[in-house]
Structures are given as C-alpha cells and as structure tokens.
Design a protein around this motif. Structure first.
Motif, mmCIF file in Angstrom:
data_model
loop_
_atom_site.group_PDB
_atom_site.id
_atom_site.type_symbol
_atom_site.label_atom_id
_atom_site.label_comp_id
_atom_site.label_asym_id
_atom_site.label_seq_id
_atom_site.Cartn_x
_atom_site.Cartn_y
_atom_site.Cartn_z
ATOM 1 N N PRO A 72 -6.351 -7.602 -2.227
ATOM 2 C CA PRO A 72 -5.906 -8.215 -0.966
ATOM 3 C C PRO A 72 -4.564 -7.666 -0.464
ATOM 4 C CG PRO A 72 -6.720 -9.887 -2.482
ATOM 5 C CD PRO A 72 -6.628 -8.606 -3.266
ATOM 6 N N LEU A 73 -3.613 -7.402 -1.398
ATOM 7 C CA LEU A 73 -2.292 -6.929 -0.982
ATOM 8 C C LEU A 73 -1.798 -5.868 -1.951
ATOM 9 C CD1 LEU A 73 0.096 -7.234 0.986
ATOM 10 C CD2 LEU A 73 1.033 -8.980 -0.548
ATOM 11 N N ALA A 74 -1.446 -4.690 -1.419
ATOM 12 C CA ALA A 74 -0.997 -3.565 -2.251
ATOM 13 C C ALA A 74 0.360 -3.080 -1.771
ATOM 14 C CB ALA A 74 -2.007 -2.427 -2.198
ATOM 15 N N LEU A 75 1.082 -2.440 -2.691
ATOM 16 C CA LEU A 75 2.406 -1.878 -2.409
ATOM 17 C C LEU A 75 2.416 -0.412 -2.794
ATOM 18 C CD1 LEU A 75 5.511 -2.187 -1.806
ATOM 19 C CD2 LEU A 75 5.776 -2.766 -4.231
ATOM 20 N N ASP A 76 2.916 0.441 -1.890
ATOM 21 C CA ASP A 76 3.082 1.865 -2.160
ATOM 22 C C ASP A 76 4.577 2.143 -2.288
ATOM 23 O OD1 ASP A 76 3.087 4.599 -2.325
ATOM 24 O OD2 ASP A 76 1.866 4.944 -0.540
ATOM 25 N N VAL A 77 5.035 2.428 -3.512
ATOM 26 C CA VAL A 77 6.452 2.639 -3.801
ATOM 27 C C VAL A 77 6.788 4.114 -3.614
ATOM 28 C CG1 VAL A 77 8.252 2.477 -5.558
ATOM 29 C CG2 VAL A 77 6.486 0.720 -5.430
ATOM 30 N N GLY A 78 7.744 4.408 -2.718
ATOM 31 C CA GLY A 78 8.065 5.802 -2.409
ATOM 32 C C GLY A 78 6.933 6.453 -1.643
ATOM 33 N N SER A 79 6.457 5.773 -0.619
ATOM 34 C CA SER A 79 5.231 6.178 0.085
ATOM 35 C C SER A 79 5.377 7.461 0.880
ATOM 36 C CB SER A 79 4.795 5.062 1.033
ATOM 37 O OG SER A 79 5.786 4.847 2.036
ATOM 38 N N GLY A 80 6.620 7.818 1.280
ATOM 39 C CA GLY A 80 6.776 8.977 2.156
ATOM 40 C C GLY A 80 6.008 8.747 3.451
ATOM 41 N N ARG A 81 5.241 9.739 3.861
ATOM 42 C CA ARG A 81 4.463 9.648 5.101
ATOM 43 C C ARG A 81 3.068 9.064 4.884
ATOM 44 N NH1 ARG A 81 3.168 14.265 7.007
ATOM 45 N NH2 ARG A 81 2.841 13.528 9.127
ATOM 46 N N GLY A 82 2.846 8.421 3.750
ATOM 47 C CA GLY A 82 1.579 7.717 3.542
ATOM 48 C C GLY A 82 0.493 8.585 2.942
ATOM 49 N N TYR A 83 0.823 9.299 1.860
ATOM 50 C CA TYR A 83 -0.119 10.269 1.299
ATOM 51 C C TYR A 83 -1.235 9.606 0.493
ATOM 52 C CZ TYR A 83 3.958 12.949 2.561
ATOM 53 O OH TYR A 83 5.008 13.470 3.262
ATOM 54 N N ILE A 84 -1.031 8.375 0.046
ATOM 55 C CA ILE A 84 -2.101 7.648 -0.641
ATOM 56 C C ILE A 84 -2.932 6.864 0.365
ATOM 57 C CG2 ILE A 84 -2.632 5.923 -2.409
ATOM 58 C CD1 ILE A 84 0.014 6.582 -3.750
ATOM 59 N N ALA A 85 -2.260 6.205 1.295
ATOM 60 C CA ALA A 85 -2.931 5.312 2.243
ATOM 61 C C ALA A 85 -4.028 6.013 3.034
ATOM 62 C CB ALA A 85 -1.903 4.704 3.197
ATOM 63 N N GLN A 86 -3.805 7.283 3.390
ATOM 64 C CA GLN A 86 -4.792 7.980 4.211
ATOM 65 C C GLN A 86 -6.121 8.190 3.489
ATOM 66 O OE1 GLN A 86 -3.855 12.207 4.997
ATOM 67 N NE2 GLN A 86 -2.225 12.024 3.477
ATOM 68 N N HIS A 87 -6.117 8.049 2.158
ATOM 69 C CA HIS A 87 -7.345 8.229 1.382
ATOM 70 C C HIS A 87 -8.016 6.907 1.020
ATOM 71 C CE1 HIS A 87 -6.543 12.518 0.840
ATOM 72 N NE2 HIS A 87 -5.296 12.198 0.532
ATOM 73 N N LEU A 88 -7.346 5.782 1.284
ATOM 74 C CA LEU A 88 -7.899 4.478 0.925
ATOM 75 C C LEU A 88 -8.703 3.883 2.081
ATOM 76 C CD1 LEU A 88 -4.754 2.947 -0.848
ATOM 77 C CD2 LEU A 88 -6.804 3.878 -1.955
ATOM 78 N N THR A 89 -9.489 2.867 1.771
ATOM 79 C CA THR A 89 -10.280 2.174 2.784
ATOM 80 C C THR A 89 -9.915 0.693 2.793
ATOM 81 O OG1 THR A 89 -12.087 1.649 1.264
ATOM 82 C CG2 THR A 89 -12.196 3.774 2.394
ATOM 83 N N LYS A 90 -10.168 0.029 3.914
ATOM 84 C CA LYS A 90 -9.844 -1.400 4.006
ATOM 85 C C LYS A 90 -10.802 -2.252 3.184
ATOM 86 C CE LYS A 90 -12.237 -1.670 8.479
ATOM 87 N NZ LYS A 90 -12.056 -1.940 9.926
ATOM 88 N N GLU A 91 -11.925 -1.667 2.736
ATOM 89 C CA GLU A 91 -12.807 -2.390 1.825
ATOM 90 C C GLU A 91 -12.213 -2.468 0.425
ATOM 91 O OE1 GLU A 91 -14.844 -1.391 5.311
ATOM 92 O OE2 GLU A 91 -14.000 0.057 3.877
ATOM 93 N N THR A 92 -11.303 -1.537 0.105
ATOM 94 C CA THR A 92 -10.651 -1.516 -1.212
ATOM 95 C C THR A 92 -9.297 -2.207 -1.162
ATOM 96 O OG1 THR A 92 -11.753 0.577 -1.713
ATOM 97 C CG2 THR A 92 -9.886 -0.031 -3.104
#
Length: 324
Positions: A72-92
C-alpha cells in the motif's frame, strides 16, 4: 564511490552530526554531493547518463515483483530521478514517497503511473514516523552515506512489522580499472598518489550491518555490470553526468593534465579492448531484509532435527538399489 572532478579545494571533515552512531566516521562532504546531484539533474539531457541507474533500478523492481503481495505504501530512499519507480506498477505499489537530498533530481523525476509524493531529505535522517511503510527500496545512493549503520536503523524503524527493505549499492571492485590507472599515472608523474575512489563497504560487512539494524531473513548477493567507453575521459565525463563525482573530504582537488593523459594511456594499455574501447566495471551489492513479525517463519530450534546428515548416504544407496 567514484572519481574526483570537483574544482573546489578539499577541506578537513567536520565532526559527525548530532545523532550519529557512536564512533561513526564522516568521510563524505554531503553538501558537495547535493550540489553534484543537483548539477547533473539540470543538464540538457540528464537521461543520457542514467543508463546504469535505470538498469539497477529495473533489477530492484524485479526483486519487488518476486514478492507476491501488494504494498500500500512504499518509500524510495535516495530516489534521484525515479529510477525504480518507472519500472513498478500501481498493482504492486499503490503509493510511493521518493526521498533525495537533491531537489533538482526530484523536480525532474521520470513520470510513473504510481501516485507519488516527493520529499527533500537526507537518507540518514528520514522524516517519517515509526512503522509507516510496507516497503522501502534504495538504488545506488547509500554508498554516499556517512553513517551507514544509522541509515539502516532509520530504514528498519520506518518499516512496518513484516515490511521489507530491498536495496542496491556500489561494491568495492567498482571502477578498479580507473583507480589503478590513475594511481599508476600519479606515481609515474608526481611521485605519489591520492585517493580518487571513495571508501566502500565490504560485502562481508553488509549482512552484519543489516542484522545489527534489526533485519532478519537476509539475502545479500553481488553482480557486475561492465560498460565500454571510448576512453578514460568519457568514463569520467559520464560519471560526472550521473552525479557520481567524488565528494570525499580527502579528495585531491585537481588532477594535472599530464597525469590525466598518462592515466588514459595506461588505461588503454592495461585494460583496452581489441576494438579500441576501454571497459569500466561496476560491482553492485543487492540486499533484502525483513522487519520481524510473529507471522514470519522461524528457524527450528537447535537439536530438534529428526534426521541426521549421515542418513543422506543411506538414502542415496536405497535409490541406487531401486534403479536396479
């Protein structure tokens, strides 16, 4: 973790900040690192040098997908320009909070289908309450943290029970070709050498640090990514474009042109490929750790086994008889 390009003169490190772990070191100038990352994010084509971060971000996302649940809620520590988020889906991941010290990196973040909130904050001092997140991820950021034990404890603290941390950071063999070439060139031209690669955490220490922070069911593994470049100068140019220039307090402020030319020649001679390019090796440590919850599987008590390893030889013999 990477080579020096800073023009500012090196200074003596200040004492560790209040709240740091007892005996904590202070090897990095975090203000300089923020400037470096902000500068990289403002370039005309910031994505041009993001290939390594995007690759590792994708591998972190694959590890998230391997866990068959929705966060339901995730945190990206040191996300920069979002290099993990672009590969994730809202179903996950239903909602994501991205944290970084560089405001320009967050402003120029890659768009994602996940509802996202962006917060400027230091990885060592996370501004969140205990037991907040179901998932914490971090990709290629924690190698610049001064107090890694404290950073791990902060991550563990903000996780909910049965929450999971999945991270990646550069390992000790990263850019060994560049490091050796610069050291040999300085010895030859200047009669001594200075550090151009920041200190890394050894992979053998990661498991201990995570366990000491409170994580259990740990997984730590290593991987290598090799990238080919036209030469040494292109390696250093891309590292600067990644925001990965050295920010150690004891860095050498300038590299003489003659030393750089000698280093480029040594790099080509010692490591060059047959087509004239040179390789740069990036070692990546991947880590997964869980916050304890009573529902998690527990290891059996010592001495509770009902079958000994010595019986395995008997089983093998019985199988051979059955085949006959």
């Amino acid at each position: 973790a990477l080579p020096a390009r800073a023009a500012a003169s090196a200074a003596s490190p200040p004492p560790p900040p209040a709240g740091a772990s007892p005996g904590a070191l202070n090897p990095f100038d975090r203000r300089l690192k923020r400037k470096q990352k902000n500068w990289a994010a403002l370039q005309a084509e910031p994505a041009k040098c993001d290939y390594l971060r995007e690759e590792v971000g994708g591998r972190i996302a694959d590890r998230v997908f391997d866990i068959t649940r929705t966060f339901p809620l995730a945190l990206d520590v040191g996300s920069g320009r979002g290099y993990i988020a672009q590969h994730l889906t809202k179903e996950t991941v239903e909602k994501l909070i991205q944290v970084d010290i560089a405001e320009n990196a967050l402003k120029n973040a890659v768009e994602s289908e996940i509802p996202t909130v962006r917060v400027v904050a230091d990885e060592e001092f996370l501004p969140f309450k205990e037991d907040t997140f179901d998932l914490v991820v971090s990709s290629l950021s924690l190698h610049w943290v001064n107090d890694l034990p404290k950073a791990f404890k902060e991550i563990h603290q903000v996780l909910k029970p049965d929450g999971v941390f999945i991270g990646a950071m550069f390992g000790g063999d990263t850019l060994y070709e560049l490091r050796c070439s610069l050291q040999l060139a300085e010895l030859e031209r200047e009669g001594g050498f200075s550090p151009h690669v920041s200190p890394f955490t050894a992979v053998a220490d990661l498991g201990h640090l995570l366990s000491r922070a409170g994580f259990n069911t740990l997984t730590v593994d290593t991987d290598e990514i090799q990238v080919n470049y036209p030469g040494l100068f292109e390696v250093m140019e891309d590292l600067q474009g990644m925001g990965e220039s050295n920010c150690s307090w004891n860095r050498k402020p300038l590299l003489h042109r003659e030393t750089m030319l000698a280093a480029a020649a040594i790099y080509q001679e010692m490591y060059g490929n047959s087509n004239g390019s040179v390789p740069a090796t990036f070692q990546i440590y991947y880590m997964i750790g869980w916050k304890y919850h009573e529902s998690q599987a527990k290891p059996a008590q010592r001495g509770s086994a009902t079958v000994s390893f010595g019986d395995l030889a008997k089983i093998e013999g019985l199988l051979k008889r059955g085949k006959k």
